[in-house]
Design an enzyme around this catalytic site. Structure first.
Site, PDB file in Angstrom:
ATOM      1  N   GLU A  62       0.841  -1.194   0.000  1.00 43.79           N
ATOM      2  CA  GLU A  62       0.000   0.000   0.000  1.00 43.79           C
ATOM      3  C   GLU A  62       0.885   1.256   0.000  1.00 43.79           C
ATOM      4  OE1 GLU A  62      -2.328  -0.035   3.562  1.00 43.79           O
ATOM      5  OE2 GLU A  62      -3.459   1.782   3.073  1.00 43.79           O
ATOM      6  N   LYS A  74      -9.222   2.252  -2.332  1.00 41.86           N
ATOM      7  CA  LYS A  74      -9.527   1.659  -1.017  1.00 41.86           C
ATOM      8  C   LYS A  74     -10.906   2.098  -0.531  1.00 41.86           C
ATOM      9  CE  LYS A  74      -7.263   0.952   3.496  1.00 41.86           C
ATOM     10  NZ  LYS A  74      -6.016   1.256   4.266  1.00 41.86           N
ATOM     11  N   CYS A  89      -5.441  -3.451   2.627  1.00 40.01           N
ATOM     12  CA  CYS A  89      -5.324  -3.422   4.093  1.00 40.01           C
ATOM     13  C   CYS A  89      -6.674  -3.589   4.816  1.00 40.01           C
ATOM     14  CB  CYS A  89      -4.608  -2.138   4.512  1.00 40.01           C
ATOM     15  SG  CYS A  89      -3.882  -2.232   6.187  1.00 40.01           S
ATOM     16  N   VAL A 124      -0.829  -2.686  10.487  1.00 41.13           N
ATOM     17  CA  VAL A 124      -0.276  -2.166  11.742  1.00 41.13           C
ATOM     18  C   VAL A 124      -0.578  -3.166  12.856  1.00 41.13           C
ATOM     19  CG1 VAL A 124      -0.479   0.237  10.988  1.00 41.13           C
ATOM     20  CG2 VAL A 124      -2.380  -0.820  12.237  1.00 41.13           C
TER      21      VAL A 124
END
Lengths: 268, 268
Positions: free
Chosen positions: A34, A105, A138, A165
């Site tokens: 990304e 996204k 993501c 993350v």
């Protein structure tokens, strides 16, 4: 890979170096993380805009089109997209013949909402000589709907540029929840999934690496990759494997074909 | 538990024995496997029908209502249901005050299609003093839509009576795909999930056990249970945990609240 926020020329150069290495090792399809041309932890809308570019027609897609043509491969990669004044966290799909399309996204995470506009192109799936390629980014992978949308359009593989993350409550003795979600999605949709995560810590934000390539059976065929070092992950994925779309038994297709939308009454 | 196909009285007696033991150990909510009063591998429609009963009003639900009242607990359990001439692979939800409702398996697996009619009640969620309880059965869990339907109706816990069978391609070095699907669903829907699987081999069909209780975080809080022996699995599940519905950050709710149905255009 580990992009450097703000160093667009350096990020493009690094991406080309890795694409070339992958091509040398026989890759037909390369997935990059990304926002791999810009970095992720922007300080301002102005910074995000300064790193963005039109898609296609900007320097990043130009460079990826050139190497895709030279090396005869496909690329799915995360990019900071400017459509006029509107910025999107996008993935571009490129083949040897050039630009094929863009995914924007749909589900933005945290401060991305400050910088980007949520995607408005749904989940496009692209016909290529390799097979039908879908994309998501993501946090989109936390929504089973994202994979379903690709699979219902007969995607053979879903490519996932990502900047995963750390998750609150991650059990350190188990694989990353991101990987568990990926395996479940591949199995439930009978589709290959290739996730390319970044590594490193940017402006205090760590990323978890652990890129993964999963068969349509739900089991990994590549990775997880390193949690903290740049690494190219390879897998042989037979997108034409006839077992993939085979009925699971004499009475069932699979969890894609056996859906019963009439009983899904709350999801409108 | 391991039901014995055809021995309905014995299966009910065994279920009561385990419910009593669980109550002795403080259980508020007991989940039992799919078709736990009848067994699973029927030889004929006639056999399936002979073991079926109206819900409520039959001997199985009568017995479960009685013990639920005596012990002040809730039960979600798989049952062979007859609605007139129509048979359903169902889960009954019972509280201390009696019968609360029925879920009828929406996605039938393999030869179940010979014996049962697909569920027509969608995914009901029941308000109880413990919290909002949803249910699904076995192959329903292969469809992310099943969990989503429960979660979109504010289920606090999804109870899964199941008879998981071995999966082609199961990686023997990894946890069962059924467990991976359960963890992913709990995390993506921020909902507790309690799966009760049967064990044993019935008329040549093995079952995999490995019952699992998962927190809304996606991580197991009980199990997996034994793959081959009867076992009661316990977990403390705080259904009122305020963290469960808390927003994940200042910009995001969670993968339930952040859904974007307008971009899910293929799933009708």
């Amino acid at each position: 890979m580990e992009p450097t926020v703000g160093d667009k020329a350096g990020n493009i150069a690094k991406s080309l170096q890795y694409i070339a290495e992958a091509a040398d090792n026989g890759a037909d399809l390369v997935v990059l993380p990304e926002l791999c041309n810009s970095g992720y932890v922007f300080e301002s809308l102005e910074e995000t805009r300064a790193l963005a570019e039109p898609v296609p027609g900007g320097p990043t897609v130009d460079a990826w089109e050139k190497i895709a043509a030279e090396r005869g491969l496909h690329i799915v990669a995360g990019i900071d997209e400017a459509d006029g004044d509107t910025l999107y966290n996008s993935a571009v799909v490129i083949g040897p013949g050039g630009y094929l399309g863009t995914f924007r996204k749909v589900h933005l995470w945290n401060r991305e909402n400050v910088f980007f506009t949520p995607g408005d192109l749904a989940f496009p799936v692209f016909d290529t000589p390799l097979g039908r390629i879908g994309a998501l980014i993501c946090y989109d992978g936390w929504f089973p709907e994202s994979y379903r949308e690709c699979a219902l359009q007969q995607a053979d593989i879903v490519c996932v540029p990502t900047n995963w993350v750390p998750i609150n409550g991650q059990d350190p003795n188990r694989e990353a929840m991101a990987n568990i979600l990926t395996m479940a999605a591949a199995h439930s949709n009978s589709v290959f999934v290739a996730c390319a995560d970044r590594v490193g810590t940017e402006r205090g934000q760590p990323f978890i690496g652990q890129s993964l390539i999963v068969s349509y059976t739900g089991w990994p065929i590549g990775g997880p990759a390193s949690a903290d070092a740049e690494q190219i992950l390879y897998a042989d994925a037979d997108l034409d494997d006839t077992a993939r779309s085979r009925a699971w038994n004499a009475f069932n297709d699979n969890p894609l074909g056996d859906r019963r939308p009439g009983e899904y009454r709350s999801a409108g």
